[in-house]
Design an enzyme around this catalytic site. Structure first.
Site, mmCIF file in Angstrom:
data_model
loop_
_atom_site.group_PDB
_atom_site.id
_atom_site.type_symbol
_atom_site.label_atom_id
_atom_site.label_comp_id
_atom_site.label_asym_id
_atom_site.label_seq_id
_atom_site.Cartn_x
_atom_site.Cartn_y
_atom_site.Cartn_z
ATOM 1 N N LYS A 111 0.810 -1.216 0.000
ATOM 2 C CA LYS A 111 0.000 0.000 0.000
ATOM 3 C C LYS A 111 0.842 1.265 0.000
ATOM 4 C CE LYS A 111 -4.398 -1.595 1.799
ATOM 5 N NZ LYS A 111 -5.427 -1.460 2.840
ATOM 6 N N LYS A 213 -5.121 -11.322 -6.418
ATOM 7 C CA LYS A 213 -6.258 -11.405 -5.502
ATOM 8 C C LYS A 213 -7.411 -10.525 -6.002
ATOM 9 C CE LYS A 213 -5.831 -8.653 -1.744
ATOM 10 N NZ LYS A 213 -5.563 -8.147 -0.395
ATOM 11 N N LYS A 216 -10.799 -4.584 -4.176
ATOM 12 C CA LYS A 216 -11.592 -3.375 -4.386
ATOM 13 C C LYS A 216 -10.860 -2.395 -5.282
ATOM 14 C CE LYS A 216 -13.452 -3.577 0.342
ATOM 15 N NZ LYS A 216 -13.244 -3.126 1.729
HETATM 16 P P1 TYM Z 1 -10.649 -5.702 4.387
HETATM 17 O O1 TYM Z 1 -11.665 -4.665 4.684
HETATM 18 O O2 TYM Z 1 -9.619 -5.425 3.351
HETATM 19 O O3 TYM Z 1 -11.367 -7.043 3.979
HETATM 20 C C1 TYM Z 1 -12.423 -7.588 4.752
HETATM 21 C C2 TYM Z 1 -12.301 -9.095 4.805
HETATM 22 O O4 TYM Z 1 -12.355 -9.632 3.491
HETATM 23 C C3 TYM Z 1 -11.259 -10.513 3.287
HETATM 24 N N1 TYM Z 1 -10.862 -10.480 1.870
HETATM 25 C C4 TYM Z 1 -10.748 -11.557 1.098
HETATM 26 N N2 TYM Z 1 -10.940 -12.868 1.363
HETATM 27 C C5 TYM Z 1 -10.753 -13.745 0.340
HETATM 28 N N3 TYM Z 1 -10.388 -13.358 -0.909
HETATM 29 C C6 TYM Z 1 -10.187 -12.056 -1.218
HETATM 30 N N4 TYM Z 1 -9.850 -11.689 -2.454
HETATM 31 C C7 TYM Z 1 -10.365 -11.085 -0.186
HETATM 32 N N5 TYM Z 1 -10.256 -9.739 -0.137
HETATM 33 C C8 TYM Z 1 -10.558 -9.380 1.133
HETATM 34 C C9 TYM Z 1 -10.167 -9.976 4.194
HETATM 35 O O5 TYM Z 1 -9.206 -10.952 4.477
HETATM 36 C C10 TYM Z 1 -10.957 -9.556 5.405
HETATM 37 O O6 TYM Z 1 -11.191 -10.672 6.251
HETATM 38 N N6 TYM Z 1 -7.378 -5.343 8.139
HETATM 39 C C11 TYM Z 1 -8.693 -5.838 7.773
HETATM 40 C C12 TYM Z 1 -9.808 -5.259 8.619
HETATM 41 C C13 TYM Z 1 -9.626 -5.380 10.092
HETATM 42 C C14 TYM Z 1 -9.742 -6.564 10.856
HETATM 43 C C15 TYM Z 1 -9.518 -6.157 12.215
HETATM 44 C C16 TYM Z 1 -9.994 -7.893 10.549
HETATM 45 C C17 TYM Z 1 -9.348 -4.351 10.942
HETATM 46 N N7 TYM Z 1 -9.296 -4.830 12.213
HETATM 47 C C18 TYM Z 1 -9.551 -7.074 13.243
HETATM 48 C C19 TYM Z 1 -10.025 -8.804 11.589
HETATM 49 C C20 TYM Z 1 -9.795 -8.398 12.925
HETATM 50 C C21 TYM Z 1 -8.963 -5.456 6.335
HETATM 51 O O7 TYM Z 1 -8.411 -4.523 5.822
HETATM 52 O O8 TYM Z 1 -9.946 -6.165 5.753
#
Ligand code: TYM
Length: 350
Positions: A111, A213, A216
Site C-alpha cells: 500500500k 487477488k 476493491k
Molecule cells: P478488508 O476490509 O480489506 O477485507 C475484509 C475481509 O475480506 C477478506 N478479503 C478476502 N478474502 C478472500 N479473498 C479475497 N480476495 C479477499 N479480499 C478481502 C479480508 O481478508 C478480510 O477478512 N485489516 C482488515 C480489517 C480489520 C480486521 C480487524 C480484521 C481491521 N481490524 C480485526 C479482523 C480483525 C482489512 O483490511 O480487511
C-alpha cells in the site's frame, strides 16, 4: 469460552472475496459463539484520509452484515470509532510493538508503494490498531481471508510481548489467566488469537488473472463480482472470466497449475457450502461452457437476496443507525472493562 471478532473496512464496494473470505464465515460462526463484528472506520483513513461519503460506506458495510444474516441482537455489530478504547489500546500497543515488525508487513509495503517515507504513520501502525480491535475484547478467534494472516501473526506477537513484559504486573493485579502457548504454560492477560482462514475460498482471485487477488482497488470492474452487482452483471463477468482451454478435472490434483480453474471451483464450492473435491466429482470432465452458467446461477441465487435486502436497509438509514448505536454501546461496556484492567497492569492512575 471462545469469542469471535472480525472487522471490514468501509472503503469501496464489497466484493465476492470479502463475502466468501469473511462475511459468510461470520454468519456461520454465530451459531455456536459469541461474536463481535466491526466496521473499521478508523482503519479506513490510513491509506486515504478524505472520503466522499464515509458515513454512507459505514452504513453499507453494516447493511451487508445484516443482509447476509448476522443477527445484531444476539451478537454485536458496530463501527470502530464509536468505541474509543480501540484507539486507546492501539496507543499502548504502539509502545509494545517494534518498528521493525511493522516494516516487514507485506500489506504496508504494497500500500505504501515506492514512496514509503510519504505513507501516513497510521498506515504503518495499522496492524497495531488491528490487534487492539481484537484484544480490547480479549477475543480468541478471528475469521478472515488469507491476506490478513500476517497481521494476525503480529497480533499474537504483540499479545505475547505484552504478556511477558508485564508478567509481574499481571500477577500482582490478579487479572491474568493461565494459558498454554504451544507447549509452554504462561500466565498472561491477552489471549493469542487463532485465525480462522480455512474453507474452500480463503483467497478469492481476480476473474481476469488467477494469480492476483480479487480486490476493491483493481481498476477493472470485470475482475470482481460486487455484492451489489445485478444478475446481468454477474452473468457477464462469469462468462468473461479467464479460463484455460481444458475442461474441469475429476480430481483436485488436476487443478494444480491452473489458477483460474481452481479459483472458479473454489468460488462454487464456497457458495454451495461444499468441498472442492465434491464439486469436481459433479463437474469433472465438463467444459467451462457448462460449468460457468451453473456457477453464475448459483452466484445470483446467493447474492441477489443479499443485495436486495441491502438496498432495502439503506433506503432509510434510521434502522441501520440504531443497530450501530446499540452495538456501539454494548461493545463499549465490554471494552471499558478490559481497558480498566489494562490501565491497572500498565500502572496508569484511574
Ligand atoms: P478488508 O476490509 O480489506 O477485507 C475484509 C475481509 O475480506 C477478506 N478479503 C478476502 N478474502 C478472500 N479473498 C479475497 N480476495 C479477499 N479480499 C478481502 C479480508 O481478508 C478480510 O477478512 N485489516 C482488515 C480489517 C480489520 C480486521 C480487524 C480484521 C481491521 N481490524 C480485526 C479482523 C480483525 C482489512 O483490511 O480487511
Amino acid at each position: 469460552k471462545p469469542l469471535v471478532f472480525s472487522g471490514v473496512q468501509p472503503t469501496g464496494n464489497l466484493h465476492l472475496g470479502n463475502y466468501l473470505g469473511a462475511i459468510r464465515k461470520f454468519v456461520a460462526l454465530q451459531e455456536n459463539n459469541d461474536c463481535i463484528y466491526c466496521v473499521v472506520d478508523l482503519h479506513a483513513i490510513t491509506a486515504q484520509l478524505v472520503h466522499d461519503d464515509l458515513r454512507g460506506q459505514i452504513r453499507s458495510i453494516a447493511a451487508a452484515f445484516i443482509a447476509s444474516g448476522i443477527d445484531p441482537k444476539k451478537h454485536i455489530v458496530f463501527n470502530q470509532s464509536a468505541v474509543p478504547q480501540h484507539a486507546e489500546l492501539a496507543w499502548i500497543f504502539n509502545c509494545v510493538a517494534r518498528i521493525g515488525w511493522m516494516n516487514r508487513m507485506t500489506q504496508f509495503k504494497d500500500k505504501a508503494g515506492k514512496d514509503r517515507e510519504n505513507a501516513s504513520l497510521g498506515l504503518l501502525a495499522y496492524p497495531s490498531l488491528m490487534a487492539a480491535d481484537i484484544l480490547v475484547y480479549r477475543a480468541t478467534h478471528v475469521p478472515v481471508g488469507d491476506d490478513q494472516k500476517q497481521h494476525l501473526e503480529l497480533a499474537r506477537d504483540i499479545a505475547q510481548k505484552f504478556n511477558i513484559d508485564f508478567q509481574d504486573k499481571i500477577r500482582a493485579t490478579g487479572t491474568g489467566v493461565d494459558m498454554v502457548v504451544g507447549e509452554e504454560p504462561i500466565h498472561g492477560y491477552f489471549p493469542l488469537v487463532e485465525p480462522l482462514i480455512d474453507g474452500p475460498a480463503p483467497r478469492v482471485m481476480s476473474l481476469r488473472d488467477g494469480t492476483k487477488k480479487m480486490s476493491k482497488s483493481d481498476p477493472s470492474d470485470l475482475s470482481r463480482i460486487n455484492l451489489m452487482d445485478d444478475a446481468d452483471e454477474i452473468l457477464k463477468k462469469i462468462r468473461k472470466a479467464k479460463t484455460d482451454p481444458e475442461g474441469l478435472p475429476s480430481e483436485l490434483e488436476g487443478l494444480e497449475g491452473r489458477p483460474e480453474a481452481a479459483n472458479l471451483v473454489g468460488i462454487y464450492a464456497a457458495l454451495a457450502d461444499r468441498t472442492k473435491a465434491d464439486v469436481l466429482a459433479e463437474f469433472g470432465g465438463q467444459q467451462f461452457s457448462v460449468f460457468k452458467p451453473a456457477l453464475a446461477d448459483l452466484a445470483v441465487q446467493v447474492l441477489a437476496p443479499i443485495s436486495l435486502e441491502m438496498r432495502r436497509l439503506l433506503d432509510d438509514t434510521t434502522h441501520i443507525d440504531a443497530i450501530l448505536r446499540d452495538g456501539g454501546e454494548r461493545a463499549r461496556a465490554r471494552a471499558e472493562k478490559v481497558m480498566g484492567e489494562v490501565f491497572d497492569i500498565v500502572g496508569f492512575l484511574r
